[in-house]
Design an enzyme around this catalytic site. Sequence first.
Site, PDB file in Angstrom:
ATOM      1  N   LYS A  54       0.836  -1.213   0.000  1.00 22.38           N
ATOM      2  CA  LYS A  54       0.000   0.000   0.000  1.00 22.38           C
ATOM      3  C   LYS A  54       0.863   1.252   0.000  1.00 22.38           C
ATOM      4  O   LYS A  54       0.617   2.193  -0.752  1.00 22.38           O
ATOM      5  CB  LYS A  54      -0.878   0.047   1.261  1.00 22.38           C
ATOM      6  CG  LYS A  54      -2.104  -0.807   1.218  1.00 22.38           C
ATOM      7  CD  LYS A  54      -2.790  -0.749   2.582  1.00 22.38           C
ATOM      8  CE  LYS A  54      -3.865  -1.814   2.683  1.00 22.38           C
ATOM      9  NZ  LYS A  54      -4.301  -2.093   4.043  1.00 22.38           N
ATOM     10  N   GLN A  98      -5.158  -1.237   9.836  1.00 24.95           N
ATOM     11  CA  GLN A  98      -5.125  -2.590   9.275  1.00 24.95           C
ATOM     12  C   GLN A  98      -5.801  -3.582  10.215  1.00 24.95           C
ATOM     13  O   GLN A  98      -5.516  -3.627  11.411  1.00 24.95           O
ATOM     14  CB  GLN A  98      -3.658  -2.992   9.024  1.00 24.95           C
ATOM     15  CG  GLN A  98      -3.456  -4.330   8.363  1.00 24.95           C
ATOM     16  CD  GLN A  98      -3.903  -4.372   6.905  1.00 24.95           C
ATOM     17  OE1 GLN A  98      -3.999  -3.345   6.237  1.00 24.95           O
ATOM     18  NE2 GLN A  98      -4.205  -5.558   6.412  1.00 24.95           N
ATOM     19  N   ASP A 121     -11.555   3.159   4.285  1.00 25.40           N
ATOM     20  CA  ASP A 121     -12.047   1.777   4.230  1.00 25.40           C
ATOM     21  C   ASP A 121     -13.569   1.723   4.129  1.00 25.40           C
ATOM     22  O   ASP A 121     -14.132   0.678   3.796  1.00 25.40           O
ATOM     23  CB  ASP A 121     -11.658   1.035   5.525  1.00 25.40           C
ATOM     24  CG  ASP A 121     -10.403   0.196   5.369  1.00 25.40           C
ATOM     25  OD1 ASP A 121     -10.178  -0.340   4.272  1.00 25.40           O
ATOM     26  OD2 ASP A 121      -9.653   0.077   6.360  1.00 25.40           O
TER      27      ASP A 121
HETATM   28  N1  GUN Z   1      -7.174  -6.399   6.238  1.00 27.31           N
HETATM   29  C1  GUN Z   1      -7.365  -7.089   5.092  1.00 27.31           C
HETATM   30  N2  GUN Z   1      -7.994  -6.335   4.183  1.00 27.31           N
HETATM   31  C2  GUN Z   1      -8.197  -5.138   4.751  1.00 27.31           C
HETATM   32  C3  GUN Z   1      -8.786  -3.924   4.298  1.00 27.31           C
HETATM   33  O1  GUN Z   1      -9.292  -3.793   3.163  1.00 27.31           O
HETATM   34  N3  GUN Z   1      -8.805  -2.897   5.183  1.00 27.31           N
HETATM   35  C4  GUN Z   1      -8.294  -3.015   6.437  1.00 27.31           C
HETATM   36  N4  GUN Z   1      -8.363  -1.961   7.239  1.00 27.31           N
HETATM   37  N5  GUN Z   1      -7.730  -4.127   6.892  1.00 27.31           N
HETATM   38  C5  GUN Z   1      -7.687  -5.173   6.043  1.00 27.31           C
END
Ligand code: GUN
Length: 296
Positions: A54, A98, A121
Amino acid sequence: MNAKIIDGKAFATKVRQKVAEHVARLTADHDLAPGLAVVLVGADPASEVYVRSKGKMTVEVGMKSVEHKLAADTSEADLLALIDRLNRDQTIHGILVQLPLPNHLNEDLVINAIDPAKDVDGFHISNVGLLATGQKSMVPCTPLGCLMMLRDHHGSLSGLNAVVVGRSNIVGKPMAQLLLRDSCTVTIAHSRTKEIEALCRGADILVAAVGRPEMITGDWVKPGATVIDVGINRVEGDGKSKLVGDVEFDSAAKVAGAITPVPGGVGPMTIACLLANTLTAACRANGLDEPEGLTA
Ligand code: GUN
């Protein structure tokens, strides 16, 4: 094999290019660089890989990337204090914590502490409610990526029968809301659904988001249907480890009209949509026009 393969990797590259072009204009015309903060608690190896990826892509599209790596035993108070600082930081337009969080932290409490306008998100209850009532919101990245690919393939989704297999807050429920907003007739199926195979066979659009390797086989698929496979499951076979989706690709591809592969389907779209959401959040925060084609 008859189905058209929907190339999520190529699509995601195009989305990131669009984001980069828009960011370049924002920076040139408004001296504004969108900023994304990612918070990782603990050292889960899969999450670390994801967070690194990311960060790299955020920088590649010209945005500011900030990573906060906290110890696994970080207290809830310390995590909430960090979120509060990021909420008030004008150079940060998107905040992503996360998931999953270590067990001693209350995920709902933490997610709902994020400023909804920075909740890239789309997990904050305000954004969930806004989406459910058809109002402008931040939309969860994976369902947004699926929607973009479906709109690209079909043009209009109006009147199509959509079955979403899986009822998670992250994918299944928001996916159903988005399809409903695009005038599909939507059914959510799950582990207790009766005659699930026959139900799936009625779907013009079949979205699989259950986390069970190759659960959906070709005989569940309506001829010509579009199959979106959100699953990413690591399985062992022939002494090797490989990634498979929730759909048995070979049998489904013989029947479907179009299908996303795993890997290379939905997966790459998720990060591309995270970048799109960060750009959208930065535009909204500054009263600027939102990027076209990058929101729901
Ligand atoms: N863990 C796995 N996928 C995601 C996501 O799309 N967002 C977040 N915050 N955590 C994750």
